[in-house]
Structure formats: structure tokens, C-alpha cells
Design a protein around this motif. Structure first.
Motif, PDB file in Angstrom:
ATOM      1  N   VAL A 384     -58.844  15.817  89.857  1.00  0.00           N
ATOM      2  CA  VAL A 384     -60.221  15.310  89.903  1.00  0.00           C
ATOM      3  C   VAL A 384     -60.811  15.712  91.241  1.00  0.00           C
ATOM      4  CG1 VAL A 384     -61.707  13.298  89.688  1.00  0.00           C
ATOM      5  CG2 VAL A 384     -59.546  13.379  88.442  1.00  0.00           C
ATOM      6  N   GLY A 385     -61.768  16.620  91.217  1.00  0.00           N
ATOM      7  CA  GLY A 385     -62.383  17.113  92.434  1.00  0.00           C
ATOM      8  C   GLY A 385     -63.039  18.452  92.187  1.00  0.00           C
ATOM      9  N   PRO A 386     -63.806  18.946  93.175  1.00  0.00           N
ATOM     10  CA  PRO A 386     -64.517  20.222  92.994  1.00  0.00           C
ATOM     11  C   PRO A 386     -63.594  21.403  92.771  1.00  0.00           C
ATOM     12  CG  PRO A 386     -65.397  18.997  94.875  1.00  0.00           C
ATOM     13  CD  PRO A 386     -64.146  18.309  94.462  1.00  0.00           C
ATOM     14  N   SER A 387     -62.435  21.415  93.442  1.00  0.00           N
ATOM     15  CA  SER A 387     -61.496  22.529  93.305  1.00  0.00           C
ATOM     16  C   SER A 387     -60.087  21.955  93.234  1.00  0.00           C
ATOM     17  CB  SER A 387     -61.616  23.511  94.476  1.00  0.00           C
ATOM     18  OG  SER A 387     -61.451  22.835  95.711  1.00  0.00           O
ATOM     19  N   GLY A 388     -59.209  22.651  92.535  1.00  0.00           N
ATOM     20  CA  GLY A 388     -57.852  22.165  92.345  1.00  0.00           C
ATOM     21  C   GLY A 388     -57.016  22.239  93.602  1.00  0.00           C
ATOM     22  N   HIS A 389     -55.895  21.528  93.602  1.00  0.00           N
ATOM     23  CA  HIS A 389     -55.014  21.531  94.769  1.00  0.00           C
ATOM     24  C   HIS A 389     -54.190  22.808  94.810  1.00  0.00           C
ATOM     25  CE1 HIS A 389     -51.595  20.650  92.137  1.00  0.00           C
ATOM     26  NE2 HIS A 389     -52.339  19.716  91.562  1.00  0.00           N
ATOM     27  N   LYS A 390     -53.493  23.000  95.924  1.00  0.00           N
ATOM     28  CA  LYS A 390     -52.686  24.212  96.132  1.00  0.00           C
ATOM     29  C   LYS A 390     -51.199  23.971  95.943  1.00  0.00           C
ATOM     30  CE  LYS A 390     -55.884  26.405  99.402  1.00  0.00           C
ATOM     31  NZ  LYS A 390     -56.019  26.971 100.780  1.00  0.00           N
ATOM     32  N   ALA A 391     -50.818  22.842  95.399  1.00  0.00           N
ATOM     33  CA  ALA A 391     -49.398  22.573  95.190  1.00  0.00           C
ATOM     34  C   ALA A 391     -48.839  23.523  94.143  1.00  0.00           C
ATOM     35  CB  ALA A 391     -49.200  21.124  94.750  1.00  0.00           C
ATOM     36  N   GLN A 392     -47.740  24.155  94.486  1.00  0.00           N
ATOM     37  CA  GLN A 392     -47.141  25.166  93.610  1.00  0.00           C
ATOM     38  C   GLN A 392     -46.063  24.508  92.744  1.00  0.00           C
ATOM     39  OE1 GLN A 392     -45.736  28.224  96.247  1.00  0.00           O
ATOM     40  NE2 GLN A 392     -47.742  28.605  97.127  1.00  0.00           N
ATOM     41  N   ASN A 393     -46.501  23.626  91.865  1.00  0.00           N
ATOM     42  CA  ASN A 393     -45.565  22.890  91.015  1.00  0.00           C
ATOM     43  C   ASN A 393     -45.812  23.132  89.532  1.00  0.00           C
ATOM     44  OD1 ASN A 393     -48.002  21.587  90.840  1.00  0.00           O
ATOM     45  ND2 ASN A 393     -47.272  19.621  91.603  1.00  0.00           N
ATOM     46  N   CYS A 394     -46.378  24.268  89.174  1.00  0.00           N
ATOM     47  CA  CYS A 394     -46.585  24.605  87.774  1.00  0.00           C
ATOM     48  C   CYS A 394     -45.297  25.242  87.251  1.00  0.00           C
ATOM     49  CB  CYS A 394     -47.760  25.565  87.603  1.00  0.00           C
ATOM     50  SG  CYS A 394     -48.105  26.002  85.881  1.00  0.00           S
ATOM     51  N   GLY A 395     -44.743  24.656  86.218  1.00  0.00           N
ATOM     52  CA  GLY A 395     -43.517  25.180  85.638  1.00  0.00           C
ATOM     53  C   GLY A 395     -43.714  25.720  84.253  1.00  0.00           C
ATOM     54  N   ALA A 396     -44.928  26.134  83.901  1.00  0.00           N
ATOM     55  CA  ALA A 396     -45.215  26.624  82.563  1.00  0.00           C
ATOM     56  C   ALA A 396     -44.683  28.042  82.383  1.00  0.00           C
ATOM     57  CB  ALA A 396     -46.715  26.563  82.292  1.00  0.00           C
ATOM     58  N   HIS A 397     -45.016  28.632  81.247  1.00  0.00           N
ATOM     59  CA  HIS A 397     -44.506  29.948  80.886  1.00  0.00           C
ATOM     60  C   HIS A 397     -44.924  30.982  81.921  1.00  0.00           C
ATOM     61  CE1 HIS A 397     -43.082  33.120  78.290  1.00  0.00           C
ATOM     62  NE2 HIS A 397     -44.279  33.686  78.240  1.00  0.00           N
ATOM     63  N   LYS A 398     -43.967  31.764  82.408  1.00  0.00           N
ATOM     64  CA  LYS A 398     -44.172  32.839  83.389  1.00  0.00           C
ATOM     65  C   LYS A 398     -44.809  32.320  84.681  1.00  0.00           C
ATOM     66  CE  LYS A 398     -44.469  36.640  80.079  1.00  0.00           C
ATOM     67  NZ  LYS A 398     -45.258  37.804  79.599  1.00  0.00           N
ATOM     68  N   HIS A 399     -44.361  31.135  85.139  1.00  0.00           N
ATOM     69  CA  HIS A 399     -44.897  30.604  86.401  1.00  0.00           C
ATOM     70  C   HIS A 399     -44.393  31.394  87.605  1.00  0.00           C
ATOM     71  CE1 HIS A 399     -41.027  28.723  87.565  1.00  0.00           C
ATOM     72  NE2 HIS A 399     -40.868  28.601  86.256  1.00  0.00           N
ATOM     73  N   GLN A 400     -43.302  32.183  87.421  1.00  0.00           N
ATOM     74  CA  GLN A 400     -42.804  32.975  88.544  1.00  0.00           C
ATOM     75  C   GLN A 400     -43.816  34.041  88.951  1.00  0.00           C
ATOM     76  OE1 GLN A 400     -41.294  32.594  85.632  1.00  0.00           O
ATOM     77  NE2 GLN A 400     -39.283  31.633  85.908  1.00  0.00           N
ATOM     78  N   GLN A 401     -44.566  34.553  87.991  1.00  0.00           N
ATOM     79  CA  GLN A 401     -45.551  35.584  88.321  1.00  0.00           C
ATOM     80  C   GLN A 401     -46.719  35.010  89.118  1.00  0.00           C
ATOM     81  OE1 GLN A 401     -46.742  37.493  84.688  1.00  0.00           O
ATOM     82  NE2 GLN A 401     -44.666  38.156  84.153  1.00  0.00           N
ATOM     83  N   ARG A 402     -46.969  33.716  88.982  1.00  0.00           N
ATOM     84  CA  ARG A 402     -48.053  33.068  89.738  1.00  0.00           C
ATOM     85  C   ARG A 402     -47.534  32.319  90.959  1.00  0.00           C
ATOM     86  NH1 ARG A 402     -48.443  31.118  84.666  1.00  0.00           N
ATOM     87  NH2 ARG A 402     -48.091  28.984  85.412  1.00  0.00           N
TER      88      ARG A 402
END
Length: 483
Positions: A384-402
């Protein structure tokens, strides 16, 4: 376009009274609906005619376009009757329109297409299941966003710059503060009522996947996608569900300053996480002592596109602590929950729960139009906010590329408040759902299905996906005879 005449009504009525031998079932139902709507919209000597040919007739269902092929040779109705009845081109009866174009071909068999249109659809497609390997679609396509941006730049040339409206300038939208309190209280009321309804309504959850079912027993469909589902041949392992299974607790980071700098990856554990809907209400004006937030009394001063400074508020008088505009409700502990004692009390509780659900969704939709809510396109993370946070905790498909970074995009209401669709049970006390008749059953949000089984009336917006107007066969043999 003309209405049914008296001669046409007499012919159709006499045809239906004789039982219409050899007439296709779909054409028989269409003629019944036409005759019933004709008699209900215009007072006639036929009355309401509740029964025709021994078949019960309810209010005419709202059907989608369909095509009925049948052989003109085996049809007892002669083709010369269609021009005489005026059915060759089209029929109009109230809001329903039937078109019968004759499609001639070289073969002996002819195809007659009946197109029935209504203001409200009889049924709607079930919500699409998105695979974890797919990215969520944008609410507004990128091409449309770029076109709108170019149009704004073109229209703003040569004009003075307008002041930034709230909430982009740091101030609150005063007209939405009561809405934020209503959404916050509706959420608390919904959770408390769901805990009470769970005492009388059976809700099952699969112990291997995230699917739930509302009913006396779990459904028999082989739709489990959890671990070792191939060994169990897709069958679910049903257990007792909780409130968190029905109303998902989507969490987000709590921001002290919603216009401040983005949360870096190193501070992801130092910032508290609270329900995303609560964070939206706090940013919209709800004051909670446990989660303080910065309130500005003057608009910010923009220096650049992403740089600003706060205005000097030293000249303003000291803020006087005001009483909250509305009383804030609190959740009832599980040990103090008492279920309804009578059937009337259960119905009143279900109706109150359904009103809280609708009020929460309507209010949240109003807040999301002005206060930004972001969602990751690959995982359910919400910010919730104008721009998303920078925490690198996305574990979805092909998250290594991001490198674990989220793909932020504008969120929709279902991202903030997931409806959790479940299979609709037509009769709670009747026979259980059959695996062979799956295509005839509808779906509804879990909260709506619970309230309906508890005795509340179903809102019109959910009737399309629940397929309440679709007749369900009694057996597989009867289902195979459906056109």
C-alpha cells in the motif's frame, strides 16, 4: 420487429397443450418462455398458466445465445408454418429477442439458430485459474496507459500547472475518512461473524492445497494441485477450516510516511507487517495508536519528479488531539465466541455478515481509486503506497532472473480482498455433489456461500456465477440427454 400477435399466441398455446410430439426440447422451452412473458407483460385471457403440458414453469430464465441443429425432415412442424407465424426473421417479447435465421445448404439437414438475449445473463464464466508460471494481466494495458499519458501531455501544453490534489500532496481526502472507518469496522465485524457462523455452517479445507468447500461434506472433484496429488489422483484430504481459510489475511508493510523513501531490502525485518486492508484504512485517515503514521497539515513542496520537501508548519497552532470520528471495533477472542442459538438468529447473523462483506468491498474499492495499492505480478505480495518496496523476497516462478525482486503493478479489488470461490451447493439437505455433473454446478465467494447456506438472500451480482437458473439433472443418463 413486432410483438407476438393473438394468432401466434393461440397457435403456440395449442401446440404446447398437445405436448408437441417430436419437438426439440430447446425449442419447446423457448416457446414456453415466450408465451409466459407474453402473458405476464400483457393482461390476457390465458392467465398466468403456471403449468404447461405437465411441466412446471417458473420465471423465464435468462439464457445466453445457443444453436440448435435438427433435421427439417423429421421435425413435425412444417416449414411453411414459419412464414405464417412470422418466425422466419425474429420475435421480440419484452427485453428478450429471438432470431431464427434459416441457413440453407446443399445437404438435406438444415440448422436453425435461436439467439435469446436478456438484460441479465443466466450464467457467467467461472473465474479463470492463473498458473503460478503466468504473470497477472495489467488492469489497464500498457498501450492504453501510454496513450493516455501522451494525451495529458498534449492537453497540458501552454497551460499553467495545476496544484497537486490530495492525497498526492501529502494531505488526506476528508470525504474518504468516514469511508475508511466504515471499511475498518466492517472488516472486524465480518471476522467476528464468520467465527460465529463456523459454529453452525460446515466449512472444509484441503490439507494439501488451498481449496476449501462449504457444505456438510467435501466435494468429490479431483482438483487437488498440492504435493503428491498424482498419488491421490487429485482427491482432496478434507479437514476443518478456520477463518483464515475463508478470509485470507493479506499482509503488507506498515509505512510511517506513505510518501517517504522506498523500503530497502536490508530493513525488511525491521518494519512491522499488518493486514493490507488495515494499512489502507490507516493511510486513508484511521488513527490507531499501535501503528502511528505521519499526518501533514500543509501540502508538500515538489522539487523534482520524485523529490519533495515538507512545508513549514511551525506557524500553525499545535494540533489538538481530537476524538476519533467513529468507534473502532475490536476482534472477539476465539474462546469467547458463542454461536447462534436459533434458526432466526442464524438468518439475522448471515444477513449482517453479508452486509459487512458488501460494505467492506465497496468501501475498499472507493479508497483504491485515490490511494495507491500495488501487487506483484508473479506472487500475491501487496504493498500500500505510491511505489512498491525493494525487498527481494519474491519466490515465484523464475524469481532468480529478477534477483527476487517483485514486478509491481496496479492492484485490483480481488488482489486486496480475495473472494475465495467455492462450489455452490444447490441443496444442503439434498444429495451430495456428483463428479459427473460438475459442469452444471456454479461457484460463489466462500463468504456468500456460507451466508446463503445460513439463510440469507443471495445478491443479484453473484447469481450469474452461482448458476441458480440452470437446471441440474438427477442422474448421468439425464445429463447426457441435455442439448
Amino acid at each position: 420487429m413486432r410483438l407476438l400477435s393473438a394468432l401466434q399466441v393461440e397457435f403456440i398455446y395449442s401446440l404446447l397443450q398437445r405436448g408437441a410430439p417430436g419437438l426439440p426440447s430447446t425449442l419447446f422451452i423457448a416457446l414456453q418462455n415466450l408465451l409466459l412473458m407474453k402473458c405476464s407483460s400483457h393482461s390476457s385471457s390465458y392467465g398466468t398458466m403456471p403449468y404447461l403440458c405437465g411441466r412446471a414453469i417458473a420465471s423465464p430464465p435468462k439464457m445466453l445465445p445457443f444453436r440448435v441443429p435438427f433435421n427439417a425432415k423429421s421435425d413435425p412442424l412444417k416449414l411453411d408454418l414459419y412464414p405464417r407465424l412470422g418466425l422466419l426473421h425474429s420475435l421480440q417479447c419484452g427485453n428478450t429477442k429471438i432470431e431464427v435465421p434459416l441457413q440453407s445448404s446443399r445437404k438435406k439437414q438444415r440448422s436453425y439458430a435461436f439467439v435469446i438475449r436478456g438484460d441479465h445473463p443466466q450464467n457467467a464464466d467461472l473465474p479463470r485459474y492463473y498458473s503460478k508460471k503466468e504473470k497477472k494481466p495489467f488492469p489497464v494495458p500498457i498501450v492504453e496507459l501510454r496513450r493516455a499519458a501522451r494525451e495529458r501531455i498534449k492537453n497540458s501544453k501552454g497551460k499553467p500547472r495545476r496544484p497537486i490534489p490530495p492525497p498526492k500532496n501529502g494531505l488526506l481526502v476528508k470525504s474518504l475518512i468516514p469511508v475508511a472507518y466504515d471499511v475498518f469496522n466492517a472488516r472486524i465485524k465480518l471476522i467476528n461473524n464468520l467465527k460465529k457462523l463456523l459454529k453452525v455452517v460446515h466449512v472444509h479445507a484441503c490439507s494439501w492445497c488451498n481449496e476449501i468447500h462449504v457444505g456438510p461434506t467435501g466435494h468429490p472433484f479431483r482438483s487437488c494441485r498440492g504435493p503428491n496429488s498424482s498419488i491421490r489422483k487429485g482427491l482432496h484430504d478434507w479437514t476443518t477450516a478456520t477463518v483464515e481459510d475463508i478470509f485470507l489475511p493479506i499482509e503488507a508493510y506498515h509505512l510511517y510516511d506513505r510518501l517517504g523513501k522506498r523500503i530497502p531490502h536490508e530493513e525488511r525485518f525491521a518494519i512491522p507487517r499488518i493486514p493490507a486492508l488495515v494499512e489502507l484504512c490507516i493511510q486513508a485517515g484511521v488513527d490507531i495508536p499501535e501503528f502511528p503514521t505521519k499526518r501533514r497539515r500543509k501540502p508538500i513542496i515538489r522539487i523534482g519528479k520524485s523529490e519533495f520537501v515538507d512545508a513549514d508548519e511551525s506557524e500553525l497552532p499545535e494540533p489538538v488531539p481530537e476524538a476519533p470520528e467513529k468507534l473502532i471495533l475490536t476482534e472477539i477472542p476465539d474462546s469467547e465466541i458463542i454461536g447462534p442459538s436459533s434458526e432466526d438468529e442464524t438468518i439475522l447473523l448471515a444477513e449482517e455478515t453479508l452486509r459487512a462483506w458488501e460494505q467492506m468491498r465497496r468501501g475498499a474499492n472507493k479508497l483504491m481509486k485515490l490511494y495507491y495499492v500495488r501487487v506483484c505480478g508473479y506472487c500475491p505480495e501487496v504493498h500500500v503506497g505510491p511505489s512498491g518496496h525493494k525487498a527481494q523476497n519474491c519466490g515465484a516462478h523464475k524469481h532468480q532472473q529478477r534477483n527476487g525482486q517483485h514486478g509491481w503493478q496496479a492492484a485490483v479489488l480481488d488482489d486486496l480482498i480475495p473472494p475465495r470461490y467455492v462450489w455452490h451447493v444447490p441443496d444442503v439437505n439434498g444429495p451430495p455433489l456428483l463428479r459427473e455433473l460438475r459442469s452444471f454446478y456454479g461457484q460463489a465467494p466462500a463468504v456468500v456461500e456460507m451466508c446463503m447456506q445460513a439463510g440469507a438472500a443471495v445478491p443479484d451480482e453473484y447469481k450469474a456465477t452461482m448458476r441458480l437458473d440452470v437446471g441440474i439433472p438427477n442422474s448421468l443418463k439425464e445429463a447426457e440427454m441435455v442439448v
